[in-house]
Design a protein around this motif. Sequence first.
Motif, PDB file in Angstrom:
ATOM      1  N   THR A   1      51.198  33.248  68.468  1.00  0.00           N
ATOM      2  CA  THR A   1      50.745  34.887  69.972  1.00  0.00           C
ATOM      3  C   THR A   1      52.265  33.999  70.336  1.00  0.00           C
ATOM      4  OG1 THR A   1      50.076  32.388  71.180  1.00  0.00           O
ATOM      5  CG2 THR A   1      48.230  33.924  70.311  1.00  0.00           C
ATOM      6  N   GLU A   2      52.997  33.222  70.441  1.00  0.00           N
ATOM      7  CA  GLU A   2      54.497  33.724  70.765  1.00  0.00           C
ATOM      8  C   GLU A   2      55.242  34.297  69.444  1.00  0.00           C
ATOM      9  OE1 GLU A   2      56.779  33.753  73.671  1.00  0.00           O
ATOM     10  OE2 GLU A   2      56.578  31.546  74.430  1.00  0.00           O
ATOM     11  N   GLU A   3      55.374  33.630  69.225  1.00  0.00           N
ATOM     12  CA  GLU A   3      56.345  34.388  67.719  1.00  0.00           C
ATOM     13  C   GLU A   3      56.162  35.834  67.548  1.00  0.00           C
ATOM     14  OE1 GLU A   3      58.571  34.583  64.714  1.00  0.00           O
ATOM     15  OE2 GLU A   3      58.777  33.168  65.887  1.00  0.00           O
ATOM     16  N   ILE A   4      54.525  36.614  67.707  1.00  0.00           N
ATOM     17  CA  ILE A   4      54.209  37.827  67.173  1.00  0.00           C
ATOM     18  C   ILE A   4      54.644  38.879  69.038  1.00  0.00           C
ATOM     19  CG2 ILE A   4      52.802  39.459  67.208  1.00  0.00           C
ATOM     20  CD1 ILE A   4      50.899  37.670  65.751  1.00  0.00           C
ATOM     21  N   TRP A   5      54.246  38.012  70.131  1.00  0.00           N
ATOM     22  CA  TRP A   5      54.751  38.657  71.236  1.00  0.00           C
ATOM     23  C   TRP A   5      56.342  38.920  71.376  1.00  0.00           C
ATOM     24  CZ3 TRP A   5      57.574  36.788  75.780  1.00  0.00           C
ATOM     25  CH2 TRP A   5      57.199  37.684  76.772  1.00  0.00           C
ATOM     26  N   GLN A   6      57.360  37.961  70.770  1.00  0.00           N
ATOM     27  CA  GLN A   6      59.156  37.768  70.718  1.00  0.00           C
ATOM     28  C   GLN A   6      58.579  39.011  70.133  1.00  0.00           C
ATOM     29  OE1 GLN A   6      60.730  36.550  72.868  1.00  0.00           O
ATOM     30  NE2 GLN A   6      59.441  35.371  73.653  1.00  0.00           N
ATOM     31  N   ASN A   7      58.002  39.543  69.284  1.00  0.00           N
ATOM     32  CA  ASN A   7      58.235  40.396  68.286  1.00  0.00           C
ATOM     33  C   ASN A   7      58.122  42.518  68.565  1.00  0.00           C
ATOM     34  OD1 ASN A   7      60.026  40.328  65.588  1.00  0.00           O
ATOM     35  ND2 ASN A   7      59.005  37.855  66.141  1.00  0.00           N
TER      36      ASN A   7
ATOM     37  N   LEU B   1      47.406  44.956  71.265  1.00  0.00           N
ATOM     38  CA  LEU B   1      48.344  43.475  70.934  1.00  0.00           C
ATOM     39  C   LEU B   1      48.770  42.493  71.564  1.00  0.00           C
ATOM     40  CD1 LEU B   1      48.488  42.366  68.042  1.00  0.00           C
ATOM     41  CD2 LEU B   1      50.115  43.351  67.653  1.00  0.00           C
ATOM     42  N   GLU B   2      49.703  43.402  72.341  1.00  0.00           N
ATOM     43  CA  GLU B   2      49.951  42.410  73.272  1.00  0.00           C
ATOM     44  C   GLU B   2      49.144  42.084  74.381  1.00  0.00           C
ATOM     45  OE1 GLU B   2      52.274  40.821  77.608  1.00  0.00           O
ATOM     46  OE2 GLU B   2      50.750  42.607  77.140  1.00  0.00           O
TER      47      GLU B   2
ATOM     48  N   LYS C   1      45.819  37.270  59.149  1.00  0.00           N
ATOM     49  CA  LYS C   1      45.383  38.368  59.514  1.00  0.00           C
ATOM     50  C   LYS C   1      45.952  38.592  60.931  1.00  0.00           C
ATOM     51  CE  LYS C   1      41.230  41.428  58.348  1.00  0.00           C
ATOM     52  NZ  LYS C   1      41.010  41.665  57.544  1.00  0.00           N
ATOM     53  N   LEU C   2      46.145  38.273  62.093  1.00  0.00           N
ATOM     54  CA  LEU C   2      47.034  38.457  62.683  1.00  0.00           C
ATOM     55  C   LEU C   2      48.072  38.686  62.596  1.00  0.00           C
ATOM     56  CD1 LEU C   2      45.739  35.951  65.870  1.00  0.00           C
ATOM     57  CD2 LEU C   2      45.260  38.096  65.756  1.00  0.00           C
ATOM     58  N   TRP C   3      49.129  37.712  61.659  1.00  0.00           N
ATOM     59  CA  TRP C   3      50.314  38.214  61.377  1.00  0.00           C
ATOM     60  C   TRP C   3      50.744  39.698  60.362  1.00  0.00           C
ATOM     61  CZ3 TRP C   3      54.050  34.569  62.037  1.00  0.00           C
ATOM     62  CH2 TRP C   3      55.391  35.501  61.557  1.00  0.00           C
ATOM     63  N   ASN C   4      49.540  39.821  59.534  1.00  0.00           N
ATOM     64  CA  ASN C   4      49.704  40.737  58.232  1.00  0.00           C
ATOM     65  C   ASN C   4      49.909  42.347  60.078  1.00  0.00           C
ATOM     66  OD1 ASN C   4      50.052  39.547  56.977  1.00  0.00           O
ATOM     67  ND2 ASN C   4      48.439  39.699  56.254  1.00  0.00           N
ATOM     68  N   ALA C   5      48.144  42.165  61.243  1.00  0.00           N
ATOM     69  CA  ALA C   5      48.027  43.229  61.621  1.00  0.00           C
ATOM     70  C   ALA C   5      49.184  43.537  62.179  1.00  0.00           C
ATOM     71  CB  ALA C   5      46.687  42.826  63.221  1.00  0.00           C
TER      72      ALA C   5
END
Length: 941
Positions: free
Chosen positions: A748-754, A733-734, A631-635
């Motif tokens: 969280t690290e992977e999404i944050w970097q993006n 989100l951040e 869910k987080l990934w898709n968001a």
Amino acid sequence: MDKTYQPQDIEQRWYQHWEQSGYFAPKGEGKPYCIMIPPPNVTGTLHMGHGFNQMVIDTLIRYHRMKGDKTLYQPGTDHAGIATQMVVERQLLAQGVTRHDLGREKFLEKVWEWKGQSGDTINRQLRRLGTTPDWSRERFTMDEGLSEAVREVFVRLHEEGLIYRGKRLVNWDTVLHTAVSDLEVVSEEENGNMWHFRYPLADAAGNATDEFLIVATTRPETMLGDSAVAVNPKDERYQHLIGKNVVLPLVGRLIPVVGDDYADPEKGTGCVKITPAHDFNDYQVGKRHNLPLINIFTIDACINEVSPEKYQGLERFAARKQIVADMDALGLLDKIEDHKLMVPRGDRSGTVIEPYLTDQWYVDLTRETLDDGRPGGKTAIAQPAIDVVASGEVRFIPGNWVNTYNHWMNNLDDWCISRQLWWGHRIPAWYDDAGNVYVARSEAEVRSKYNLPADLALRQDEDVLDTWFSSALWPFSTLGWPNVDDEALKAFYPTQMLMTGFDIIFFWVARMIMFGKKFMGDVPFRDVYIHGLVKDADGQKMSKSKGNVLDPLDIIDGIDLEALVAKRTSGMMQPQLAAKIDKATRKQFPDGITPHGTDALRMTFASFATAGRDIRFDMQRLEGYRNFCNKLWNAARYVLMQCEEQDTGLDDTLPVELSAADRWIISLLQQTEAEVADHIDNYRFDLAAKAMYEFAWHEYCDWYLELTKPILGKANDNQAAKRGTRRTLVRVLEAALRLMHPIMPFITEEIWQNIKGLAGVSGDSIMLQPYPVADTALVDQAALAEIEWVKAFIMGIRRIRSEMDIKPGQVLDVLLQNWSDTDKALFTTSEAFARTLAKVGNVTWLEAGADAPESATALVGEMQILIPLAGLIDKDAEIARLSKEIEKLQKNLGGLEGRLNNPAFADKAPAAVLEQTRKQADEQRAALGQLVGQLEKIRAL
């Protein structure tokens, strides 16, 4: 970002980056915060309990690091004396070699080789769990620095008279030939016998008479070492015999009849044989009456030369049979009864533990040295450890474990610290040929300290120290003590928190407090977090024999069915048990275990983390948190789709307009940030995880992302509003990623970097970013009220769609009844949300008292939402559909109620199964009532 979330593609990559970048070392000028790893034994691999333990500790470490504290997670492993020596000895035996064949020096080389392999395995596993200790500071209890600390403590305590050597009763492992602690003894109920023997009374000349005292025993072989028969001094049957003697059968020795409260007049005959050298209770009776201690066993539990020649050399259970037979032949066996008894066995060897009289080294914990009138008879080591808990200087979480701690501390015996092993810290004591003992840090110091001639032959004590002795020094020995000027020692002692199981509160926790107060003058930690056991979903303890063991790495990486079956059944000697576990495993995991990733496992552990409670590890809960990661990934992908190469409000000169939805989600973020921080500070990781989950999934993903669509859609040309919503999307989100990072570090690290650039944030890693701090000034009560009204309005219409099987995309005309001016104003300001997300067409505001057609109804506060059903649905088709559903539910409910009303099920099913069945029946009953109501409403059209 990839289209799908694949944890195996990101986890090891990010961990290597963190470690290679040196992020785990203490940094900054913040206040020191330190947790010591409960050092895992170098005997195997980490289990689910370790996984849970590491999640809690690493969550705290990451949280405090992000808060700006100078944070140290101190890693290391324990040499685990008995366990490690046994592993290596078994490996040698498989090659036909014993440790005695090799000799001490060569054997220890083999142990060190094995330690290197096993320690590396544990550290790899810790890395996979995402833990962030400062690996450059890794310690091992037998490192030279820690060994120096052990010698220093031993010598100082000996010089103060608080360590001594004495002959006392210990738990003796007859296979390993060493004393063992109570923790290494497992007592379980077994079937046995109670033998009743006649002991002849002696006359004045010491000869046996025709009168007898009948004693009962579960261990006939120990009678050869009897020193007395005890009776209760208040027992009128035997008062006249106190002070007289009986003749010990088979031995012929006269032993006295003593009066002691230990003899219970209500049990058996009221007469108790006393064997001080082979029973802990008898040992205390012997001390009170100054009875001789007669050891009848060798180290192998064979009868020794002290006993009659007929029995010498017999193994203890063979001797038992012979003694019973001989007593029977002499007419001295009164009767034999079946008897259930608790049998103590060594947890490593499996042999029956023998209370055994032997010379050992002890720490004096019971000699009273205090002069302020306090009772208890505790030494200057023990009493301060009681006081710091009583004063609250050390806090137990949950607090009820203080009672367990106090029970141990108020019933102390001196601590036997020597073990007859080769692997461990060798006792720093030397002997000369005359038997004199010299204690010092080295042989050279012995000669200097005691002024001994160079040609005097000395030999070092063969024994090693109990593993718990070096573990008791762990909080300060790892930080450089006895070098009191070590910067780490100054900065990080005392540590903040210890996490451990309830079973070692005395063996480890209490001893660390004792030694911390004694040698550092301060407690080793402020908080002691006691965790429960990790059990399976049915509440059963995980064990190999039950076939329910789960490996954290199998959950993280996945494992196919055949590999899982092989793993669970490997090494099993009983084919029937192996077949049973094989069958159960195939039923439980027909497709094996699919990969879930570390973050899902850590979040699952966090959701269970209520201090002190056992954990029922449920794979369904784990699957739910794997879905949460998705869910987080898709968001995040939605946010990138809306915001990449778009204006996200980074230019402060351009106008920004925040919608009610923007202000609502920002307000909820502040509330969640405050709530999560409070829960982590109070060790309620379960509530912290719940708050994170509720905000991220239900508020941000389910609602806010939907509420952004009307604003970001092509039909809206308000650029200031779009700018405000994009900015809110990425910034919330951040912040949410930083909020969740301590528990879910990788995703969280992977999404944050993006998304960090879109949020106007820079930095190499999320773990180095500040932890979110709530700002109450950003809480907008009007926005909270407005969006909650909108949610209720939308959910009411969606519920009607679901109940009446109306297509999600069909536009619905709505009648509103019993509304207020506030309702009308809220609808006006949020009309775009309502029309877009609820697919609302015409809206009619009915005046009070106006008639309305037959409608499906939902409530928003006092206001009624009415959706006229005439022409909206196919009446006959809907009646048929509902009737079929009702029939199906009635059948299912009947089956569940039949099971619950069947005594064979209700009385015998496990509590968890029974509760689950009741829950299913209640759910089916509620669903049935709802469908019946809908059917009646449709028929009325």
